[in-house]
Design a protein around this motif. Structure first.
Motif, PDB file in Angstrom:
ATOM      1  N   ILE A 121      -0.247  -9.229   8.239  1.00  0.00           N
ATOM      2  CA  ILE A 121      -1.236  -8.243   7.828  1.00  0.00           C
ATOM      3  C   ILE A 121      -2.644  -8.816   7.947  1.00  0.00           C
ATOM      4  CG2 ILE A 121      -2.119  -6.965   5.832  1.00  0.00           C
ATOM      5  CD1 ILE A 121       0.846  -6.633   4.964  1.00  0.00           C
ATOM      6  N   ARG A 122      -2.826 -10.052   7.537  1.00  0.00           N
ATOM      7  CA  ARG A 122      -4.158 -10.665   7.597  1.00  0.00           C
ATOM      8  C   ARG A 122      -4.618 -10.878   9.042  1.00  0.00           C
ATOM      9  NH1 ARG A 122      -5.647 -11.415   2.591  1.00  0.00           N
ATOM     10  NH2 ARG A 122      -4.202 -12.109   0.953  1.00  0.00           N
ATOM     11  N   GLY A 124      -4.054  -8.634  11.272  1.00  0.00           N
ATOM     12  CA  GLY A 124      -4.188  -7.302  11.825  1.00  0.00           C
ATOM     13  C   GLY A 124      -2.953  -6.809  12.530  1.00  0.00           C
ATOM     14  N   GLY A 126      -0.149  -5.649  10.980  1.00  0.00           N
ATOM     15  CA  GLY A 126       0.682  -4.953   9.999  1.00  0.00           C
ATOM     16  C   GLY A 126       0.929  -3.504  10.346  1.00  0.00           C
ATOM     17  N   ALA A 178      -2.425  -3.366   4.173  1.00  0.00           N
ATOM     18  CA  ALA A 178      -3.488  -3.721   5.108  1.00  0.00           C
ATOM     19  C   ALA A 178      -4.840  -3.248   4.592  1.00  0.00           C
ATOM     20  CB  ALA A 178      -3.203  -3.133   6.481  1.00  0.00           C
ATOM     21  N   ARG A 183      -7.838  -4.949   6.497  1.00  0.00           N
ATOM     22  CA  ARG A 183      -7.415  -5.222   7.865  1.00  0.00           C
ATOM     23  C   ARG A 183      -6.820  -3.947   8.471  1.00  0.00           C
ATOM     24  NH1 ARG A 183      -9.757  -8.645  10.182  1.00  0.00           N
ATOM     25  NH2 ARG A 183      -8.035  -9.099  11.606  1.00  0.00           N
ATOM     26  N   ALA A 185      -4.025  -1.643  10.554  1.00  0.00           N
ATOM     27  CA  ALA A 185      -2.551  -1.624  10.578  1.00  0.00           C
ATOM     28  C   ALA A 185      -2.126  -0.643  11.652  1.00  0.00           C
ATOM     29  CB  ALA A 185      -1.988  -1.234   9.223  1.00  0.00           C
TER      30      ALA A 185
END
Length: 237
Positions: A121-122, A124, A126, A178, A183, A185
């Protein structure tokens, strides 16, 4: 002994599902629960309650809402949960109330499925997994512990769903986390890639379980983190 809590079981996502590891998943649950149940049945006085782990994979892969009264599904994990719960029969037959905790995805940034998802997720990454429309039933570790503590009262024998009252589709799940991490998703992971990448465990990742904690709610239990709008910022801090 006032109560016993049994959370035994090898992680279903820790290794590829070889025949050997599938036996480990099954035996680590069934054999341990059977041994503990037989030992508890010999105690005098008996424990007030046995709280024994189970899982939401007991239920069918379906988009329909399910409660504790819903029928059992099919497949490896459903078979595991059936054997897992039956292994507590010696305790039940001795007169010990047994609560089976059919838990959803237990969310903690320190372990479990979330520990694997957070780095993606961090970055990008996700996005939806498979169709993204499968229902994911979840519960934060905080509320899971609170629910386990509530079951120690011994007045809710039988199956009890330990899931948040706010199940969501997988794409919504990822988008909420996200968003809390600021971020995007958007990048999807096709179902075939999941099956190639993790093998048999894809059965659990791609399955749909829309589980409602009916018995907990009817018993007056309140969730501190009932939906992802509340939980996501805490989980992604």
């Amino acid at each position: 002994m006032e109560a016993a809590v049994n959370l035994s079981g090898a992680g279903v996502g820790d290794h590829r599902w070889t025949d050997s590891y599938k036996r480990t998943i099954l035996r680590s649950r069934v054999d341990t629960t059977d041994l503990l149940s037989r030992a508890l049945a010999r105690l005098d006085p008996l424990p007030r309650v046995l709280v024994s782990a189970s899982g939401m994979d007991y239920y069918p892969d379906s988009r329909d809402e399910v409660t504790e009264d819903s029928p059992r599904g099919s497949g490896f994990l459903s078979d595991v949960t059936r054997g897992w719960e039956a292994a507590a029969d010696p305790a039940r037959e001795a007169g010990i109330p047994v609560s089976h905790t059919r838990s959803g995805l237990i969310l903690s940034p320190d372990g479990g499925v979330l520990k694997r998802l957070v780095p993606l997720i961090r970055l990008g990454l996700g996005g939806p997994v498979g169709s993204g429309r499968q229902w994911w039933s979840w519960i934060t570790l905080h509320d899971h512990v609170r629910a386990l503590t509530r079951l120690l009262d011994g007045d809710l024998p039988g199956a009890v769903n330990l899931t948040s009252p706010g199940p969501v589709e997988q794409r919504e799940f990822m988008a909420a986390l996200a968003g809390a991490a600021h971020r995007p998703a958007v990048l999807p992971v096709p179902g075939f890639a999941v099956r190639v990448g993790i093998g048999g465990f894809a059965e659990a990742v791609l399955a749909s379980h829309r589980v409602v904690p009916r018995r907990l709610l009817d018993a007056g239990f309140t969730f501190d983190q009932p939906d992802l709008a509340v939980a996501a910022p805490v989980l992604m801090h």
